[in-house]
Design a protein around this motif. Structure first.
Motif, PDB file in Angstrom:
ATOM      1  N   ARG A 134      53.581  36.960  31.719  1.00 26.14           N
ATOM      2  CA  ARG A 134      52.707  37.788  30.333  1.00 26.14           C
ATOM      3  C   ARG A 134      51.656  37.823  31.369  1.00 26.14           C
ATOM      4  O   ARG A 134      50.653  39.155  30.920  1.00 26.14           O
ATOM      5  CB  ARG A 134      51.947  37.322  29.085  1.00 26.14           C
ATOM      6  CG  ARG A 134      51.596  37.943  27.469  1.00 26.14           C
ATOM      7  CD  ARG A 134      51.495  37.139  27.388  1.00 26.14           C
ATOM      8  NE  ARG A 134      52.860  36.952  26.667  1.00 26.14           N
ATOM      9  CZ  ARG A 134      52.798  35.368  25.384  1.00 26.14           C
ATOM     10  NH1 ARG A 134      51.799  34.509  25.409  1.00 26.14           N
ATOM     11  NH2 ARG A 134      54.150  34.693  25.126  1.00 26.14           N
ATOM     12  N   THR A 135      50.829  37.410  32.470  1.00 28.53           N
ATOM     13  CA  THR A 135      49.666  37.548  32.280  1.00 28.53           C
ATOM     14  C   THR A 135      49.879  39.130  33.080  1.00 28.53           C
ATOM     15  O   THR A 135      48.410  39.906  33.538  1.00 28.53           O
ATOM     16  CB  THR A 135      49.500  36.431  33.869  1.00 28.53           C
ATOM     17  OG1 THR A 135      50.259  37.092  34.521  1.00 28.53           O
ATOM     18  CG2 THR A 135      49.194  34.738  33.698  1.00 28.53           C
ATOM     19  N   LEU A 161      48.754  41.482  30.440  1.00 34.15           N
ATOM     20  CA  LEU A 161      47.195  41.602  29.993  1.00 34.15           C
ATOM     21  C   LEU A 161      45.815  41.447  31.020  1.00 34.15           C
ATOM     22  O   LEU A 161      44.991  42.213  30.804  1.00 34.15           O
ATOM     23  CB  LEU A 161      47.265  40.005  29.967  1.00 34.15           C
ATOM     24  CG  LEU A 161      47.739  39.674  29.023  1.00 34.15           C
ATOM     25  CD1 LEU A 161      47.750  38.154  28.496  1.00 34.15           C
ATOM     26  CD2 LEU A 161      47.268  39.769  27.150  1.00 34.15           C
ATOM     27  N   ASN A 162      46.977  41.456  32.329  1.00 41.40           N
ATOM     28  CA  ASN A 162      45.558  41.995  33.468  1.00 41.40           C
ATOM     29  C   ASN A 162      45.991  43.849  33.847  1.00 41.40           C
ATOM     30  O   ASN A 162      44.943  44.094  33.554  1.00 41.40           O
ATOM     31  CB  ASN A 162      45.906  41.196  35.151  1.00 41.40           C
ATOM     32  CG  ASN A 162      45.788  39.682  35.398  1.00 41.40           C
ATOM     33  OD1 ASN A 162      45.237  39.691  34.078  1.00 41.40           O
ATOM     34  ND2 ASN A 162      46.391  38.992  35.492  1.00 41.40           N
ATOM     35  N   SER A 195      45.009  35.978  29.526  1.00 39.62           N
ATOM     36  CA  SER A 195      45.591  36.018  30.756  1.00 39.62           C
ATOM     37  C   SER A 195      44.939  34.702  31.490  1.00 39.62           C
ATOM     38  O   SER A 195      46.194  34.050  32.308  1.00 39.62           O
ATOM     39  CB  SER A 195      44.760  36.866  31.535  1.00 39.62           C
ATOM     40  OG  SER A 195      45.776  36.371  33.247  1.00 39.62           O
ATOM     41  N   GLN A 245      44.001  32.406  38.946  1.00 39.46           N
ATOM     42  CA  GLN A 245      43.766  33.878  39.020  1.00 39.46           C
ATOM     43  C   GLN A 245      42.109  34.131  39.797  1.00 39.46           C
ATOM     44  O   GLN A 245      41.682  34.596  38.815  1.00 39.46           O
ATOM     45  CB  GLN A 245      44.148  34.751  38.353  1.00 39.46           C
ATOM     46  CG  GLN A 245      45.414  34.286  37.349  1.00 39.46           C
ATOM     47  CD  GLN A 245      45.764  35.386  36.431  1.00 39.46           C
ATOM     48  OE1 GLN A 245      46.196  36.767  36.524  1.00 39.46           O
ATOM     49  NE2 GLN A 245      45.995  34.511  34.907  1.00 39.46           N
ATOM     50  N   VAL A 280      41.467  37.594  38.497  1.00 38.70           N
ATOM     51  CA  VAL A 280      40.879  38.318  37.318  1.00 38.70           C
ATOM     52  C   VAL A 280      39.576  37.663  36.488  1.00 38.70           C
ATOM     53  O   VAL A 280      38.647  37.690  35.911  1.00 38.70           O
ATOM     54  CB  VAL A 280      41.702  37.158  36.690  1.00 38.70           C
ATOM     55  CG1 VAL A 280      41.697  37.649  35.176  1.00 38.70           C
ATOM     56  CG2 VAL A 280      43.166  38.614  36.598  1.00 38.70           C
TER      57      VAL A 280
END
Length: 583
Positions: free
Chosen positions: A108-109, A112-113, A135, A142, A145
């Motif tokens: 999912r990251t 989302l990113n 995220s 990350q 991010v």
């Protein structure tokens, strides 16, 4: 022929295909011949990747959609479909795609990113921040991010910028990953700023496989001077350096401009390009190709004008395409690449005692570090009424970007407003979230909403003209105004600054010392507040400061471009490497 063939059996044939169209046709034929194969999902995905590489984003999007129809949980197709839609200009469709995509937590990251990145580009900063927090809650490891998330918090004045209590991310780890630009406004220690930049470079910019330039330099009658920039356009950089480029001594220097700037059609871009002896467009070249072009041109001194800002060609610098490489003006701090030789500065912004804290080696110009354009601009008429300013109140102002505003400085501004009741504060504010946050903090400090006036973004000429409507410029710290400070002084607007240790926190002090107004440089918040209040409460003191920077004072100091260029060229002559100088 392709019916029943497994996809992995087709891959060697596809990889050996000489053209993209042959590979595309092979995938399409296989899909037609194998309509029921479970591998068609991968085939559709690969077909989308081929169409995307070929440049047809619409056909790529169609292929990714087919992959998702076959398996709605195939999240890589959702990621790429959103990117294809974004490339087609369908930003809302891209966001919708990433929002509704089905994926496991571990994947999912990426979605989302991409949402956070695109929302930030759209100016929807509050929504972008939420996506990036989600995220980081899934995967705190990350750093990219973290950097974007913290900078959004800076831009929206969401304080504290570095919050406590995010699972897996202590404040110290967040601060270390804030990124080079964010660090200039967050950190007031040159050592820490250098470490932040160094960690970022180690992660993002690996060494090149070889050095391109000869260590002993070249034998040229004229020094070949190369400027490397993505900002030869309507950018603050170009407004500073245009006349500098025009005034280089062509009997001693040959000027190249390696330009990856957008073609924005602006007058300033045209002026900069005309000031170059050789305009070399490199926007379409990769970093290695740019480095090899610089080497082919046998540049003696390469001046990097980006540093650690967007558009930088850091991989190009790592090839060491010129014997001497200098970073200047674009990034106001350490750029710790081993292939850079010097950081241009002056003795105020980096005092001799602080030089060991910087990389590359600081190299002081004989006067101020900052280039300027001495030409007198044609300005429109600006009035307080047109800008929504009261005629009968003292106008404090600051035209720095909101990410430079810190809680310490804003609280100092509120104390100044409380001490000068008949006054307002005029600010530039790029986003509604920042405006609301600043208004709320002002209210908590007892300052009513009408005493904060938010300026609109305007054309460069009006931006300059309206500077004269303010009474006193209140600088930010630890990241001072640079170009904006010079513009304020040019328009006769006095400025109070707070100098700390880092280069970025001493820019305005350098300008004020050069123009002859050192009294408005302060060392503590208390002194900063006390001086601003004293000036506002003393019309005679304000008039004295105005007179000292008025008339032609700017032209003979900050605007003395001929003198600046002469000093810069003396420095270039001193650091140039020649074979005959090596003995």
């Amino acid at each position: 022929m392709l019916g029943g063939m497994r996809l992995e059996a087709l891959l060697p044939l596809i990889e050996g295909a000489g053209s993209a169209l042959l590979r595309i046709q092979a995938y399409a034929d296989w899909i037609t011949a194998n309509p029921a194969s479970p591998q068609r999902i991968a085939a559709w995905f690969n077909l989308g990747a081929e169409w995307s590489a070929f440049g047809d984003k619409a056909k790529a999007a169609s292929a990714y959609q087919q992959a998702l129809l076959a398996d709605p949980t195939f999240h890589p197709a959702a990621v790429n479909l959103g990117l294809a839609l974004e490339a087609l200009g369908q930003q809302d469709a891209a966001l919708a795609c990433w929002t509704r995509a089905l994926q496991p937590d571990g994947a999912r990251t990426a979605l989302l990113n991409h949402r956070g990145r695109l929302l930030e580009e759209q100016g929807r900063l509050a929504d972008a921040e939420k996506a990036l927090v989600q995220s980081l809650l899934l995967d705190p490891a990350q750093p990219d991010v973290i950097q974007h998330w913290l900078h959004i918090r800076q831009k929206t004045c969401s304080w504290p910028v570095v919050p406590e209590g995010l699972p897996g991310l202590p404040a110290a780890a967040l601060r270390a990953a804030c990124g080079p630009l964010g660090g200039l406004a967050l950190v007031d220690d040159p050592d820490e700023q250098r470490r932040i930049a160094q960690d970022w470079l180690i992660r993002k910019v690996p060494p090149a496989p070889e050095r391109l330039s000869p260590p002993g330099g070249y034998r040229h009658d004229r020094i070949r001077l190369g400027y490397l920039s993505s900002d030869f356009c309507r950018h603050a950089m170009s407004f500073l350096i245009a006349e500098m480029l025009e005034l280089h001594d062509r009997s001693s220097f040959e000027v190249f401009g390696y330009c990856s700037s957008p073609e924005d059609g602006s007058d300033i871009r045209d002026r900069v390009i005309r000031a170059l002896d050789h305009h070399v467009p490199v926007r379409q070249l990769d970093d290695t190709a740019v480095a090899r072009r610089i080497r082919e041109d046998e540049i003696d001194i390469l001046v990097d004008l980006n540093g650690l800002t967007r558009g930088a060609r850091l991989h190009t610098l790592r090839w060491k395409p010129a014997p001497v490489q200098v970073t200047y003006l674009g990034y106001i701090g350490s750029v710790p690449l081993p292939e850079l030789d010097y950081l241009l500065c002056d003795d105020y912004v980096i005092p001799p005692g602080l030089r060991p804290q910087y990389m590359p080696a600081p190299l002081s110009l004989p006067g101020i570090y900052q280039a300027n354009d001495g030409r007198s601009p044609e300005l429109p008429v600006a009035t307080r009424a047109a800008e929504g300013l009261p005629e009968d109140k003292f106008v404090f102002c600051c035209f720095c970007s909101t990410y430079k505003i810190t809680p310490e400085i804003f609280d100092a501004w509120m104390e100044i407003l409380r001490s000068v009741p008949d006054s307002v504060l005029w600010l530039v504010c790029e986003n509604e979230t920042a405006r609301a946050n600043l208004a709320a903090r002002a209210g908590a400090a007892g300052i009513t909403a009408e005493r904060l006036i938010f300026a609109r973004r305007v054309e460069p000429s009006l931006y300059l003209a309206r500077m004269a409507l303010g009474d006193l410029f209140l600088d930010t710290s630890p990241y001072n105004a640079g170009t904006v400070a010079s513009d304020a002084l040019r328009m006769g607007l006095p400025l109070v600054t707070l100098s700390k240790q880092p280069f970025a926190s001493r820019m305005a002090g350098s300008l004020l010392n050069a123009i002859g107004l050192p009294e408005t440089v302060t060392d503590t918040v208390e002194e900063y507040v006390r001086l601003a209040v004293s000036i506002a409460c003393s019309p005679e003191l304000l008039a004295t400061f105005r007179s000292r920077i008025g008339g032609d004072r700017w032209q003979h100091t900050l605007g003395d471009v001929r003198g600046f260029v002469a000093g810069l060229e003396d420095i270039f002559r001193r650091v140039r490497i020649r074979p005959d100088a090596l003995g």
